[in-house]
Design a protein around this motif. Sequence first.
Motif, PDB file in Angstrom:
ATOM      1  N   ASP A  25       0.678  -1.180   0.002  1.00 28.09           N
ATOM      2  CA  ASP A  25       0.034   0.057  -0.105  1.00 28.09           C
ATOM      3  C   ASP A  25       0.879   1.283  -0.070  1.00 28.09           C
ATOM      4  O   ASP A  25       0.379   2.368  -0.063  1.00 28.09           O
ATOM      5  N   TYR A  26       2.121   1.140  -0.030  1.00 25.95           N
ATOM      6  CA  TYR A  26       2.863   2.472  -0.200  1.00 25.95           C
ATOM      7  C   TYR A  26       3.484   2.491  -1.292  1.00 25.95           C
ATOM      8  O   TYR A  26       4.669   3.408  -1.633  1.00 25.95           O
ATOM      9  N   TYR A  27       3.448   1.733  -2.439  1.00 25.53           N
ATOM     10  CA  TYR A  27       3.963   1.720  -3.781  1.00 25.53           C
ATOM     11  C   TYR A  27       3.729   3.077  -4.410  1.00 25.53           C
ATOM     12  O   TYR A  27       2.378   3.589  -4.405  1.00 25.53           O
ATOM     13  N   PHE A  28       4.650   3.982  -4.829  1.00 30.52           N
ATOM     14  CA  PHE A  28       4.682   5.312  -5.421  1.00 30.52           C
ATOM     15  C   PHE A  28       4.199   6.297  -4.579  1.00 30.52           C
ATOM     16  O   PHE A  28       3.155   6.983  -4.891  1.00 30.52           O
ATOM     17  N   ARG A  29       4.397   5.935  -3.186  1.00 26.74           N
ATOM     18  CA  ARG A  29       3.779   6.800  -1.958  1.00 26.74           C
ATOM     19  C   ARG A  29       4.837   7.732  -1.526  1.00 26.74           C
ATOM     20  O   ARG A  29       5.952   7.379  -1.473  1.00 26.74           O
ATOM     21  N   TYR A  31       6.970   9.225   1.718  1.00 29.03           N
ATOM     22  CA  TYR A  31       7.738   8.740   2.931  1.00 29.03           C
ATOM     23  C   TYR A  31       6.778   8.736   3.938  1.00 29.03           C
ATOM     24  O   TYR A  31       6.871   7.625   4.702  1.00 29.03           O
ATOM     25  N   GLU A  32       6.056   9.840   3.929  1.00 27.42           N
ATOM     26  CA  GLU A  32       5.050   9.628   5.026  1.00 27.42           C
ATOM     27  C   GLU A  32       4.275   8.628   5.164  1.00 27.42           C
ATOM     28  O   GLU A  32       3.784   8.175   6.084  1.00 27.42           O
ATOM     29  N   ALA A  33       3.664   8.230   3.993  1.00 26.87           N
ATOM     30  CA  ALA A  33       2.670   7.123   3.790  1.00 26.87           C
ATOM     31  C   ALA A  33       3.238   5.985   4.102  1.00 26.87           C
ATOM     32  O   ALA A  33       2.842   4.820   4.506  1.00 26.87           O
ATOM     33  N   ALA A  34       4.707   5.832   3.830  1.00 28.84           N
ATOM     34  CA  ALA A  34       5.481   4.525   3.932  1.00 28.84           C
ATOM     35  C   ALA A  34       5.987   4.278   5.257  1.00 28.84           C
ATOM     36  O   ALA A  34       6.418   3.197   5.918  1.00 28.84           O
ATOM     37  N   LYS A  35       6.167   5.457   6.164  1.00 22.28           N
ATOM     38  CA  LYS A  35       6.519   5.359   7.399  1.00 22.28           C
ATOM     39  C   LYS A  35       6.167   4.209   8.410  1.00 22.28           C
ATOM     40  O   LYS A  35       4.698   4.248   8.429  1.00 22.28           O
ATOM     41  N   GLY A  36       6.827   3.377   8.906  1.00 23.88           N
ATOM     42  CA  GLY A  36       6.322   2.332   9.657  1.00 23.88           C
ATOM     43  C   GLY A  36       5.894   1.177   8.992  1.00 23.88           C
ATOM     44  O   GLY A  36       5.451  -0.026   9.742  1.00 23.88           O
ATOM     45  N   LYS A  37       5.734   1.343   7.764  1.00 18.35           N
ATOM     46  CA  LYS A  37       5.127   0.040   6.932  1.00 18.35           C
ATOM     47  C   LYS A  37       6.458  -0.454   6.082  1.00 18.35           C
ATOM     48  O   LYS A  37       6.261  -1.677   5.255  1.00 18.35           O
ATOM     49  N   LEU A  38       7.436   0.231   5.987  1.00 15.18           N
ATOM     50  CA  LEU A  38       8.578   0.005   4.738  1.00 15.18           C
ATOM     51  C   LEU A  38       9.168  -1.450   5.196  1.00 15.18           C
ATOM     52  O   LEU A  38       9.493  -1.490   6.365  1.00 15.18           O
ATOM     53  N   VAL A  80       9.143   7.503  -6.831  1.00  6.97           N
ATOM     54  CA  VAL A  80       8.845   7.701  -5.455  1.00  6.97           C
ATOM     55  C   VAL A  80       8.557   6.396  -4.929  1.00  6.97           C
ATOM     56  O   VAL A  80       7.797   5.306  -5.643  1.00  6.97           O
ATOM     57  N   SER A  81       9.169   6.003  -3.823  1.00  9.20           N
ATOM     58  CA  SER A  81       9.080   4.602  -2.928  1.00  9.20           C
ATOM     59  C   SER A  81      10.196   3.795  -3.263  1.00  9.20           C
ATOM     60  O   SER A  81      10.415   2.822  -2.588  1.00  9.20           O
ATOM     61  N   ASP A  82      11.199   4.296  -4.428  1.00  5.90           N
ATOM     62  CA  ASP A  82      12.345   3.449  -4.309  1.00  5.90           C
ATOM     63  C   ASP A  82      13.252   3.546  -3.596  1.00  5.90           C
ATOM     64  O   ASP A  82      13.422   4.903  -3.056  1.00  5.90           O
ATOM     65  N   ASP A  98      11.496  10.325  -2.039  1.00  5.33           N
ATOM     66  CA  ASP A  98      10.323  10.872  -1.641  1.00  5.33           C
ATOM     67  C   ASP A  98       9.689  11.699  -2.680  1.00  5.33           C
ATOM     68  O   ASP A  98      10.300  11.655  -3.680  1.00  5.33           O
ATOM     69  N   THR A  99       8.635  12.169  -2.410  1.00  2.58           N
ATOM     70  CA  THR A  99       7.930  13.162  -3.370  1.00  2.58           C
ATOM     71  C   THR A  99       8.820  14.231  -3.560  1.00  2.58           C
ATOM     72  O   THR A  99       8.795  14.935  -4.915  1.00  2.58           O
ATOM     73  N   PHE A 100       9.618  14.890  -2.769  1.00  4.12           N
ATOM     74  CA  PHE A 100      10.614  15.879  -3.075  1.00  4.12           C
ATOM     75  C   PHE A 100      11.800  15.399  -2.159  1.00  4.12           C
ATOM     76  O   PHE A 100      11.711  15.405  -0.907  1.00  4.12           O
TER      77      PHE A 100
END
Length: 125
Positions: A25-29, A31-38, A80-82, A98-100
Amino acid sequence: PSAPKISDEIGTYEIYQIPATADVDYYFRSYEAAKGKLQSADYQRSYAGMYAKGNSLEDLWAKHNSDHRPFAHRMRSMSVSDIVVLTQGGKKTAYYADTFGFQEVPEFLAQQRVQKKHKERGEAR
């Protein structure tokens, strides 16, 4: 002139990408969306190359988003997400695209070490 030592002047970089078939669920998202899930297990290494001392993560982003990027026929452009893992002077550092800009993600390397230990124990049996 003598050739530069790999560990001093030239390092390496690896790009890890989430496969398109992964259910993450954090693919192309951001870092804020991926934090804790990575999870490093969600990624596979897509590319590895040499990294000169004067390069930056932004240089790698530009290189791997150009029309003439390396391995264009085998991997998608950097997104983003790589994850980019730099190895310089024997030290590894991981960064989330991240996005930036990029966010350092030491947990990625820690998870890789744990996975490697589990794999080595499994093969020893």
